[in-house]
Scaffold this motif. Structure first.
Motif, PDB file in Angstrom:
ATOM      1  N   HIS A 269     -35.202  11.803  36.075  1.00  0.00           N
ATOM      2  CA  HIS A 269     -34.087  12.791  36.407  1.00  0.00           C
ATOM      3  C   HIS A 269     -34.650  13.590  37.633  1.00  0.00           C
ATOM      4  O   HIS A 269     -33.817  13.934  38.600  1.00  0.00           O
ATOM      5  CB  HIS A 269     -34.035  13.684  35.211  1.00  0.00           C
ATOM      6  CG  HIS A 269     -32.744  14.922  35.227  1.00  0.00           C
ATOM      7  ND1 HIS A 269     -32.932  16.030  36.056  1.00  0.00           N
ATOM      8  CD2 HIS A 269     -31.525  14.686  34.933  1.00  0.00           C
ATOM      9  CE1 HIS A 269     -31.938  16.546  35.967  1.00  0.00           C
ATOM     10  NE2 HIS A 269     -30.889  15.798  35.398  1.00  0.00           N
ATOM     11  N   GLY A 270     -35.933  13.849  37.441  1.00  0.00           N
ATOM     12  CA  GLY A 270     -36.554  14.764  38.655  1.00  0.00           C
ATOM     13  C   GLY A 270     -36.426  14.043  39.965  1.00  0.00           C
ATOM     14  O   GLY A 270     -36.283  14.727  40.963  1.00  0.00           O
ATOM     15  N   TYR A 271     -36.611  12.736  39.880  1.00  0.00           N
ATOM     16  CA  TYR A 271     -36.744  11.988  41.014  1.00  0.00           C
ATOM     17  C   TYR A 271     -35.176  12.019  41.819  1.00  0.00           C
ATOM     18  O   TYR A 271     -34.994  12.221  43.090  1.00  0.00           O
ATOM     19  CB  TYR A 271     -37.253  10.400  40.948  1.00  0.00           C
ATOM     20  CG  TYR A 271     -37.057   9.565  41.958  1.00  0.00           C
ATOM     21  CD1 TYR A 271     -37.701   9.465  43.073  1.00  0.00           C
ATOM     22  CD2 TYR A 271     -35.812   8.624  42.136  1.00  0.00           C
ATOM     23  CE1 TYR A 271     -37.425   9.020  44.318  1.00  0.00           C
ATOM     24  CE2 TYR A 271     -35.407   7.852  43.029  1.00  0.00           C
ATOM     25  CZ  TYR A 271     -36.322   8.029  44.201  1.00  0.00           C
ATOM     26  OH  TYR A 271     -36.031   7.110  45.273  1.00  0.00           O
ATOM     27  N   ALA A 272     -34.382  12.006  40.944  1.00  0.00           N
ATOM     28  CA  ALA A 272     -32.778  11.874  41.443  1.00  0.00           C
ATOM     29  C   ALA A 272     -32.460  13.115  42.174  1.00  0.00           C
ATOM     30  O   ALA A 272     -31.850  13.258  42.964  1.00  0.00           O
ATOM     31  CB  ALA A 272     -31.772  11.370  40.445  1.00  0.00           C
ATOM     32  N   ALA A 273     -32.870  14.238  41.269  1.00  0.00           N
ATOM     33  CA  ALA A 273     -32.692  15.813  41.679  1.00  0.00           C
ATOM     34  C   ALA A 273     -33.358  15.823  43.126  1.00  0.00           C
ATOM     35  O   ALA A 273     -32.700  16.426  44.002  1.00  0.00           O
ATOM     36  CB  ALA A 273     -33.207  16.609  40.813  1.00  0.00           C
ATOM     37  N   GLU A 274     -34.557  15.238  43.329  1.00  0.00           N
ATOM     38  CA  GLU A 274     -35.352  15.206  44.474  1.00  0.00           C
ATOM     39  C   GLU A 274     -34.371  14.691  45.651  1.00  0.00           C
ATOM     40  O   GLU A 274     -34.340  15.309  46.840  1.00  0.00           O
ATOM     41  CB  GLU A 274     -36.501  14.811  44.262  1.00  0.00           C
ATOM     42  CG  GLU A 274     -37.065  14.872  45.942  1.00  0.00           C
ATOM     43  CD  GLU A 274     -38.749  14.057  45.554  1.00  0.00           C
ATOM     44  OE1 GLU A 274     -39.451  13.998  46.746  1.00  0.00           O
ATOM     45  OE2 GLU A 274     -39.391  13.937  44.634  1.00  0.00           O
ATOM     46  N   GLN A 275     -33.739  13.357  45.274  1.00  0.00           N
ATOM     47  CA  GLN A 275     -32.914  12.791  46.506  1.00  0.00           C
ATOM     48  C   GLN A 275     -31.754  13.555  46.681  1.00  0.00           C
ATOM     49  O   GLN A 275     -31.252  13.425  47.756  1.00  0.00           O
ATOM     50  CB  GLN A 275     -32.850  11.543  45.916  1.00  0.00           C
ATOM     51  CG  GLN A 275     -33.830  10.510  45.411  1.00  0.00           C
ATOM     52  CD  GLN A 275     -34.754  10.245  46.987  1.00  0.00           C
ATOM     53  OE1 GLN A 275     -34.068   9.899  47.950  1.00  0.00           O
ATOM     54  NE2 GLN A 275     -36.108  10.667  46.692  1.00  0.00           N
ATOM     55  N   GLN A 276     -31.094  14.466  45.829  1.00  0.00           N
ATOM     56  CA  GLN A 276     -30.177  15.130  45.931  1.00  0.00           C
ATOM     57  C   GLN A 276     -30.250  16.321  46.954  1.00  0.00           C
ATOM     58  O   GLN A 276     -29.688  16.507  47.857  1.00  0.00           O
ATOM     59  CB  GLN A 276     -29.428  15.590  44.658  1.00  0.00           C
ATOM     60  CG  GLN A 276     -28.250  16.368  44.830  1.00  0.00           C
ATOM     61  CD  GLN A 276     -27.767  17.214  43.289  1.00  0.00           C
ATOM     62  OE1 GLN A 276     -28.540  17.379  42.511  1.00  0.00           O
ATOM     63  NE2 GLN A 276     -26.712  17.545  43.291  1.00  0.00           N
ATOM     64  N   ARG A 277     -31.442  16.729  46.534  1.00  0.00           N
ATOM     65  CA  ARG A 277     -31.903  18.001  47.551  1.00  0.00           C
ATOM     66  C   ARG A 277     -32.074  17.627  48.871  1.00  0.00           C
ATOM     67  O   ARG A 277     -32.002  18.290  49.879  1.00  0.00           O
ATOM     68  CB  ARG A 277     -32.934  18.853  46.752  1.00  0.00           C
ATOM     69  CG  ARG A 277     -32.924  19.507  45.529  1.00  0.00           C
ATOM     70  CD  ARG A 277     -33.996  20.349  45.212  1.00  0.00           C
ATOM     71  NE  ARG A 277     -35.402  19.725  45.004  1.00  0.00           N
ATOM     72  CZ  ARG A 277     -35.547  19.071  43.850  1.00  0.00           C
ATOM     73  NH1 ARG A 277     -34.621  19.443  42.781  1.00  0.00           N
ATOM     74  NH2 ARG A 277     -36.547  18.422  43.360  1.00  0.00           N
ATOM     75  N   ALA A 278     -32.637  16.382  49.119  1.00  0.00           N
ATOM     76  CA  ALA A 278     -32.941  15.799  50.322  1.00  0.00           C
ATOM     77  C   ALA A 278     -31.744  15.379  51.126  1.00  0.00           C
ATOM     78  O   ALA A 278     -31.755  14.878  52.179  1.00  0.00           O
ATOM     79  CB  ALA A 278     -33.979  14.744  50.072  1.00  0.00           C
ATOM     80  N   GLY A 279     -30.584  15.439  50.528  1.00  0.00           N
ATOM     81  CA  GLY A 279     -29.477  15.194  51.216  1.00  0.00           C
ATOM     82  C   GLY A 279     -28.794  13.565  50.909  1.00  0.00           C
ATOM     83  O   GLY A 279     -27.819  13.240  51.605  1.00  0.00           O
TER      84      GLY A 279
END
Length: 435
Positions: A269-279
């Motif tokens: 979940h944290g990895y996917a959130a990081e990809q979301q923040r990265a655009g």
């Protein structure tokens, strides 16, 4: 008394051979149909790795959003970018990115023609994770993964074909013109369904015979032969494909405890959130972490025809039992005068129950014998209903024989309960007066 009642039952069946034959045939055909289909259903719905099914997990990350996912579920596969990120994070005890590939085996003997062989690109953790049995040698090491070594593990069938079954560890094999050093030979490994490779005939196809280090396969541009989905523009070269949003890999992790599984799910979940923040992702994190049995259920591995056929077979068995109950009722009530005399001489209702249920049990036993014969015959023609890769999984073993006998006898006793109850209600006075 059991032996005495059993003997009475045999005599009674002897007196009405036609009626007995009808009952035996009804039970035999009903049980055979059920057991034949059950053998297929059992093979397709079984736990392929029971000792580890609750500790092996496949990770899914939604990298397409609602416009490309499967009704809110991430696609079953993963991009190279995501798989490598998870691989390098080392959040699990063991882990491996995995995909199907194909190669041409070029024999050392120039008189022999090259032939194709399927296999997998994986990391060294693949072998201890999935408890792969070895005939010779072992898998490669983590150091060889990092060094992108030209090593290979081959299957027993390929080893028999190329090296005559001899220990080939340390020898060379030519795949697509590239020489690989053999480090291990796997023994026969009948994992059905093959949970880590469900794209080839739903996990029931022929197992791969070559295992290459993942990084080495990437260097050699070994294209996947399994499912590949690209719903965005992809360049024509290999590097563009690797770094695209195409999904074609699976990623497995071994997580021995529930706490580790929960932590890994949180990490995803944290990895996917990081990809979301990265655009990269324009949607909320959408990830899944399923163990083996959850994965098989999600992918609907059991064929629909197996479920439908099993329901039809069970319904047919119930119809046969209803017919058997009717025949037993007619048979038992014809003996009302005999029952009345026995009751008048002091026989209890429990005695009548015991005698007639044991008699019904002999019918069930005879039906079991016929059912086993018909089940064996049904195994020869089950490929008329199911794909050959699934049909060949159906076989008769000790457990199926025991189940056939148990179902035959128990179902006959169930069918006999009402006729026996009616027989036990016979009034001695009425029978003595009328006779």
């Amino acid at each position: 008394m059991f032996a005495y009642y059993f003997q009475l039952g045999l005599r009674s069946l002897h007196r009405n051979p036609v009626l007995t034959a009808l009952m035996v045939m009804a039970i035999g055909f009903g049980v055979a149909a059920s057991m034949t289909i059950w053998s297929v259903f059992r093979a397709t719905s079984g736990n392929p790795i029971p000792q580890k099914s609750s500790t092996l997990f496949i990770a899914q990350v939604d990298n397409y959003g609602k416009d490309g996912n499967d009704e809110g579920e991430p696609l079953p596969w993963m991009t190279y970018t995501d798989a490598m990120a998870l691989q390098h994070a080392h959040q699990a005890k063991r882990q491996t990115a995995l995909y199907s590939l194909a190669s041409s085996v070029i024999p050392a003997d120039p008189q022999l023609l090259p032939f194709p062989a399927r296999g997998y690109g994986a990391f060294g953790d693949f072998f201890p994770m999935f408890d792969v049995p070895f005939l010779f040698g072992s898998g490669w090491s983590a150091a060889e993964d990092e060094a992108r070594a030209s090593v290979v593990v081959i299957g027993r069938e390929l080893n028999d074909k190329i090296f005559g079954g001899a220990n080939s560890v340390g020898r060379e094999i030519n795949l697509d013109g590239v020489s690989y050093r053999i480090v291990g030979v796997t023994d026969r490994w009948e994992v059905k369904p093959r949970f880590f490779d469900l794209d080839i005939k739903g996990g029931f196809g022929v197992a791969g015979q070559i295992y290459l280090p993942f990084n080495r396969a990437m260097d050699l541009k070994k294209k996947p032969v399994g499912a590949t989905i690209c719903n965005r523009n992809v360049g024509t070269d290999w590097d563009s494909f690797l770094h695209s949003e195409c999904v074609w890999l699976s990623f497995w992790a071994e997580l021995p405890t529930a706490a580790q599984a929960a932590n890994y799910r949180q990490y995803l979940h944290g990895y996917a959130a990081e990809q979301q923040r990265a655009g990269r992702f324009g949607w909320a994190p959408n990830v899944r972490l399923r163990d083996v049995m959850q994965w098989l259920s999600y992918r609907h591995v059991v064929p629909k025809e197996a479920r439908i056929s099993l329901l039809i077979a069970i319904s047919f068995l119930l119809i046969c039992l209803v017919n058997t109950a009717g025949l037993l009722l007619a048979k038992f009530m014809r003996r009302a005068p005999e029952i009345g005399v026995r009751r008048a001489l002091g026989a209890s209702k429990q005695t009548i129950y015991a005698q007639f249920l044991i008699e019904a049990g002999t019918v069930g036993l005879a039906g079991a014998a016929l059912g086993l014969l018909l089940t064996a015959l049904g195994m020869l023609y089950v490929d008329r209903v199911f794909d050959s890769s699934i049909a060949k999984l159906a076989h008769i073993d000790v457990s199926l024989v025991g189940l056939t006998i148990a179902v035959s006898i128990l179902s006959t006793l169930l069918a006999a309960f009402y006729p026996t109850w009616r027989a036990a209600q016979v009034q001695p006075a009425w029978q003595l007066k009328s006779n």
